[in-house]
Design an enzyme around this catalytic site. Structure first.
Site, short mmCIF file in Angstrom:
data_model
loop_
_atom_site.label_atom_id
_atom_site.label_comp_id
_atom_site.label_asym_id
_atom_site.label_seq_id
_atom_site.Cartn_x
_atom_site.Cartn_y
_atom_site.Cartn_z
N HIS A 146 0.82 -1.21 0.00
CA HIS A 146 0.00 0.00 0.00
C HIS A 146 0.85 1.27 0.00
O HIS A 146 0.30 2.35 0.04
CB HIS A 146 -0.90 -0.02 1.22
N CYS A 147 2.21 1.16 -0.04
CA CYS A 147 3.04 2.38 0.03
C CYS A 147 3.68 2.72 -1.32
O CYS A 147 3.40 3.78 -1.88
CB CYS A 147 4.16 2.19 1.05
N ILE A 148 4.54 1.83 -1.84
CA ILE A 148 5.36 2.19 -3.00
C ILE A 148 4.50 2.45 -4.25
O ILE A 148 4.77 3.40 -4.98
CB ILE A 148 6.45 1.10 -3.27
#
Ligand code: NAD
Length: 413
Positions: free
Chosen positions: A264-266
């Site tokens: 869910h970040c990069i």
């Protein structure tokens, strides 16, 4: 912190970021109220079951039984806190643009209960200006009249779930505030919890730094993914090239190719950056290009795998090995394997998947490892996955993880 007040912290959102923060604050002597709007999660946590891998049930139960931590859905309890940290998700909407609904909801829900002299921190990842332009106006317009002074800080979380070395305590924390007194409050708060705190001049610097950190990973992964395609077309082993370049003791950092980027970040945070650039009248072309290259990888992998199959087979059977976005986790959020599956199907393949850590995925169930296939794609090498069994059977494998040794039937990216 204010001398008259007990050291009570309210953490809004009890997920991968909020619960570890709550436990680290407990360790540092704070009494913590964990606020989450999901009743089932609050019940689970108060029953002593941790919803995140980085916090054990034992640690959680100890904090609850000592009376220094409890979870609640009741936002009015933040009135007891001298510090409130917001740790709610900042996803993308259906147009793949920033969706700050949950952040706005959290600010709206805490504002009516904020006591005078409270520190309000945003730890959620977002574009520069989020604290100043979104959170502060909401809080200031809804706060009780007698809460004269509220201090505001941005301190983006840098946690890497499952990392055995770097955690919330030993990872330096950026702190950027809107004014001097807020900065002092913010620094004092994080110095009570983290080993090192880095003071920056504004919240926008802290917010931008967080986007830079994650975008750095995105573009470097894109670079190596592009480079892999060039090397492969010329018959050069890209892994040998990466290892060779890594022998340079300065100025180079190795990244590895793969099916794409997930989690869910990069894949998400750089789109906050590209949106912010467009909003400011600019264009983050380099980042957009990196995002496009990474999104091109699933198609490239699908075509490479189907090229390995006898052209006379009309609807080749393809087995995808590993659907989680990284090894060792069951997390399938934003996994690039979804796009891989879709491209394979578009190209006429009959697709099945196997992942020992994932019991169900996007409405489908895994097959057994011995599912009869024309080619297998090793997308994520999960622990306990016996790929050797397939090699022994003579199954053709496209290895996207560089975890299989070169041998007949095995191709690598
Ligand atoms: N997980 C990571 O590795 C990581 C690392 C660094 C930064 N971040 C950032 O931290 C933020 C939180 O991410 P996360 O992974 O902890 O999310 P998460 O989904 O694990 O947890 C968020 C929690 O917030 C709750 N919630 C949602 N809206 C709420 C509201 N209005 N009020 C109260 N609770 C609410 C949800 O029920 C959930 O329990 C995001 O901005 C993310 O980008 C995450």
């Amino acid at each position: 912190m204010s001398a008259q007040k007990p050291q009570i912290l309210a953490v809004i959102g009890q997920g991968y970021v909020g619960l570890p923060l709550a436990m680290a604050a407990v360790d540092a002597g704070w009494s913590v109220i964990g606020v989450d709007n999901l009743e089932s999660k609050v019940a689970l946590i108060n029953g002593g079951s941790s919803p995140v891998e980085d916090i054990s049930d034992v640690q959680l139960q100890a904090a609850i039984s000592k009376g220094v931590y409890r979870a609640t859905t009741d936002f009015s309890l933040v009135a007891e806190a001298s510090a409130i940290t917001i740790c709610v998700p900042t996803p993308l909407d259906e147009k793949r643009e920033p969706d700050l609904t949950l952040l706005r909801n959290a600010a709206t829900a805490i504002a009516p209960y904020i006591a005078n002299e409270t520190l309000v921190v945003s730890e959620s990842t977002s574009y520069p200006g989020t604290l100043r332009d979104i959170i502060i106006p909401i809080v200031n317009s809804l706060k009780p009249k007698d809460s004269l002074a509220v201090y505001f800080v941005s301190a983006p979380e840098r946690v890497n779930p499952g990392d055995p070395v770097w955690n919330l305590k030993n990872t330096p924390r950026l702190v950027g505030a809107i004014d001097e007194i807020s900065q002092q409050r913010g620094l004092a708060f994080y110095e009570s919890i983290c080993d090192a705190v880095v003071s920056v001049s504004t919240p926008e610097v802290a917010e931008a730094a967080k986007l830079l950190e994650n975008t750095f990973r995105l573009v470097n992964i894109a670079l190596v993914n592009e480079f892999t395609q060039l090397c492969s077309a010329s018959g050069i082993n890209v892994y040998e090239v990466i290892d060779a370049a890594s022998s340079k003791p300065y100025g180079f950092m190795p990244f590895r190719p793969g099916v794409g980027v997930g989690g869910h970040c990069i894949p998400v945070d750089p789109l906050y950056l590209t949106w912010w650039a467009r909003k400011s009248g600019g264009k983050a072309e380099f980042v957009e290009s990196a995002d496009a290259i990474n999104h091109g990888m699933p198609k490239y992998v699908a075509e490479r795998a189907l090229d390995m199959v006898d052209a006379s087979i009309k609807n080749p059977k393809v087995l995808i090995l590993g659907v989680a976005y990284k090894p060792g986790v069951a997390d399938v959020r934003e996994t690039p394997v979804s796009e891989l599956r879709d491209h394979l199907k578009t190209l006429g393949a009959d697709v099945a998947w196997y992942d020992p850590l994932v019991p169900a995925w996007e409405g489908s169930k895994p097959v057994d490892l011995d599912w009869d296939c024309d080619v297998a794609i090793l997308a994520t090498k999960q622990p306990g996955m016996n790929v050797g069994q397939l090699i022994a059977k003579g199954v053709l494998i496209l290895d996207c993880t560089n975890s299989l040794t070169a041998q007949a039937g095995v191709s690598s990216l």
